[in-house]
Design a protein around this motif. Structure first.
Motif, mmCIF file in Angstrom:
data_model
loop_
_atom_site.group_PDB
_atom_site.id
_atom_site.type_symbol
_atom_site.label_atom_id
_atom_site.label_comp_id
_atom_site.label_asym_id
_atom_site.label_seq_id
_atom_site.Cartn_x
_atom_site.Cartn_y
_atom_site.Cartn_z
ATOM 1 N N LEU A 126 0.834 -1.204 0.000
ATOM 2 C CA LEU A 126 0.000 0.000 0.000
ATOM 3 C C LEU A 126 0.870 1.255 0.000
ATOM 4 O O LEU A 126 0.660 2.168 -0.794
ATOM 5 C CB LEU A 126 -0.923 -0.014 1.217
ATOM 6 N N LYS A 127 1.878 1.278 0.887
ATOM 7 C CA LYS A 127 2.766 2.437 0.956
ATOM 8 C C LYS A 127 3.589 2.578 -0.323
ATOM 9 O O LYS A 127 3.826 3.694 -0.800
ATOM 10 C CB LYS A 127 3.682 2.330 2.171
ATOM 11 N N ALA A 128 4.019 1.445 -0.871
ATOM 12 C CA ALA A 128 4.790 1.492 -2.114
ATOM 13 C C ALA A 128 3.940 2.032 -3.261
ATOM 14 O O ALA A 128 4.427 2.797 -4.105
ATOM 15 C CB ALA A 128 5.315 0.098 -2.453
ATOM 16 N N THR A 129 2.669 1.650 -3.300
ATOM 17 C CA THR A 129 1.754 2.160 -4.323
ATOM 18 C C THR A 129 1.604 3.671 -4.197
ATOM 19 O O THR A 129 1.682 4.406 -5.195
ATOM 20 C CB THR A 129 0.377 1.482 -4.202
ATOM 21 N N LYS A 130 1.406 4.145 -2.964
ATOM 22 C CA LYS A 130 1.288 5.589 -2.749
ATOM 23 C C LYS A 130 2.562 6.313 -3.160
ATOM 24 O O LYS A 130 2.516 7.389 -3.762
ATOM 25 C CB LYS A 130 0.980 5.868 -1.272
ATOM 26 N N ARG A 131 3.718 5.709 -2.850
ATOM 27 C CA ARG A 131 4.994 6.335 -3.191
ATOM 28 C C ARG A 131 5.152 6.432 -4.712
ATOM 29 O O ARG A 131 5.574 7.464 -5.243
ATOM 30 C CB ARG A 131 6.139 5.522 -2.587
ATOM 31 N N LEU A 132 4.837 5.350 -5.403
ATOM 32 C CA LEU A 132 4.960 5.356 -6.859
ATOM 33 C C LEU A 132 4.047 6.401 -7.487
ATOM 34 O O LEU A 132 4.422 7.076 -8.439
ATOM 35 C CB LEU A 132 4.649 3.967 -7.422
ATOM 36 N N ARG A 133 2.846 6.536 -6.947
ATOM 37 C CA ARG A 133 1.918 7.529 -7.490
ATOM 38 C C ARG A 133 2.406 8.944 -7.190
ATOM 39 O O ARG A 133 2.254 9.853 -8.015
ATOM 40 C CB ARG A 133 0.511 7.317 -6.924
ATOM 41 N N ILE A 140 5.488 9.905 -6.895
ATOM 42 C CA ILE A 140 6.640 10.163 -7.759
ATOM 43 C C ILE A 140 6.186 10.484 -9.178
ATOM 44 O O ILE A 140 6.799 11.263 -9.889
ATOM 45 C CB ILE A 140 7.595 8.948 -7.777
ATOM 46 N N GLY A 141 5.080 9.860 -9.562
ATOM 47 C CA GLY A 141 4.515 10.139 -10.878
ATOM 48 C C GLY A 141 5.050 9.265 -11.996
ATOM 49 O O GLY A 141 5.011 9.658 -13.164
ATOM 50 N N ILE A 142 5.557 8.073 -11.651
ATOM 51 C CA ILE A 142 6.039 7.163 -12.685
ATOM 52 C C ILE A 142 4.848 6.627 -13.478
ATOM 53 O O ILE A 142 3.831 6.243 -12.916
ATOM 54 C CB ILE A 142 6.820 5.993 -12.061
ATOM 55 N N ASP A 143 4.998 6.601 -14.787
ATOM 56 C CA ASP A 143 3.917 6.155 -15.664
ATOM 57 C C ASP A 143 3.917 4.629 -15.746
ATOM 58 O O ASP A 143 4.622 4.034 -16.558
ATOM 59 C CB ASP A 143 4.099 6.766 -17.053
ATOM 60 N N LEU A 144 3.146 4.005 -14.874
ATOM 61 C CA LEU A 144 3.019 2.546 -14.898
ATOM 62 C C LEU A 144 1.686 2.138 -14.292
ATOM 63 O O LEU A 144 1.018 2.923 -13.629
ATOM 64 C CB LEU A 144 4.177 1.871 -14.159
ATOM 65 N N LYS A 145 1.310 0.888 -14.534
ATOM 66 C CA LYS A 145 0.111 0.311 -13.954
ATOM 67 C C LYS A 145 0.505 -0.485 -12.710
ATOM 68 O O LYS A 145 1.608 -1.042 -12.641
ATOM 69 C CB LYS A 145 -0.592 -0.621 -14.947
ATOM 70 N N ILE A 146 -0.399 -0.543 -11.742
ATOM 71 C CA ILE A 146 -0.122 -1.280 -10.514
ATOM 72 C C ILE A 146 -1.245 -2.293 -10.273
ATOM 73 O O ILE A 146 -2.406 -1.923 -10.106
ATOM 74 C CB ILE A 146 -0.015 -0.343 -9.299
#
Length: 225
Positions: free
Chosen positions: A73-80, A82-88
């Motif tokens: 959950l925290k990793a998902t929030k971090r990736l979002r 940061i703004g990396i263009d990927l699907k989770i």
């Protein structure tokens, strides 16, 4: 990851974030056996997953929830953030409604249960990879919850009140796109997208991204190609 837009790979590039090596190996074998996808990296915890996502620029992260150092959950929030263009895609054993709502709010594009059949995982990857969202069939009732049962708005009785553009914006939000991405996708300003979002949520009497996803499920928007 700016160069990703210029790369026309025939295969969907996937990063696995899972702390159990046996599970990672099983997913790797399953995914690499498909002609349209491949594993390009692995991570044993959330912190490494974020680092590897920045380094490898994958198209998708298959993310476990329960991991050391930083959970999914925290990793998902971090990736979002940061703004990396990927699907989770979240891979989890948890079926608790509280978990699911948090994942939706964090920006996950979909989630599938570990106890589901292997074909379900592959189907989820392909669905999300094609630009749609995915909810494990056994979890859809959990996502909708009791709120949908008592809300005429979420059942779609007020759907006609929405303009075509408002419906389009809501669907893209449910699919995991940011306001900026939606603006670029449908050629509007970010302020106009935000206005459509606010107007549609007001009309439907909803107040969160979780409610938007619930509404989208009821409208069968997440299964549209």
């Amino acid at each position: 990851c700016g160069e990703k837009q210029n790369r026309m790979s025939a295969k969907l590039r996937i990063l696995i974030a899972e702390d159990h090596q046996t599970v990672r190996e099983g997913i790797k074998l399953l995914v690499n056996a498909q002609v349209d996808m491949e594993i390009v990296g692995e991570a044993s915890d959330g912190e490494i997953a974020v680092q590897e996502a920045e380094r490898l620029c994958p198209d998708m992260v298959v993310m476990d929830i329960s991991m050391p150092n930083m959970n999914g959950l925290k990793a998902t929030k971090r990736l979002r953030s940061i703004g990396i263009d990927l699907k989770i895609l979240i891979l989890t054993r948890h079926t608790d409604d509280g978990y699911l709502q948090q994942l939706i709010s964090a920006g996950a594009n979909g989630y599938v249960l570990k106890q589901s059949a292997p074909d379900e995982l592959i189907n989820a990857i392909r669905t999300i990879g094609s630009g749609n969202a995915y909810v494990d069939p056994s979890l859809q009732g959990k996502v909708l919850g009791s709120y949908a049962a008592r809300s005429s708005s979420l059942r779609g009785e007020n759907k006609s009140d929405l303009t075509d553009r408002e419906s389009e914006v809501l669907r893209l939000i449910a699919l995991g796109y940011s306001n900026k991405e939606i603006a670029e996708r449908i050629d509007l300003s970010i302020k106009t997208v935000e206005a459509h979002k606010a107007n549609s949520m007001r009309k439907l009497g909803i107040s969160s991204r979780t409610d938007i996803v619930r509404y989208a499920i009821l409208q069968n928007w997440l299964q549209d190609n």
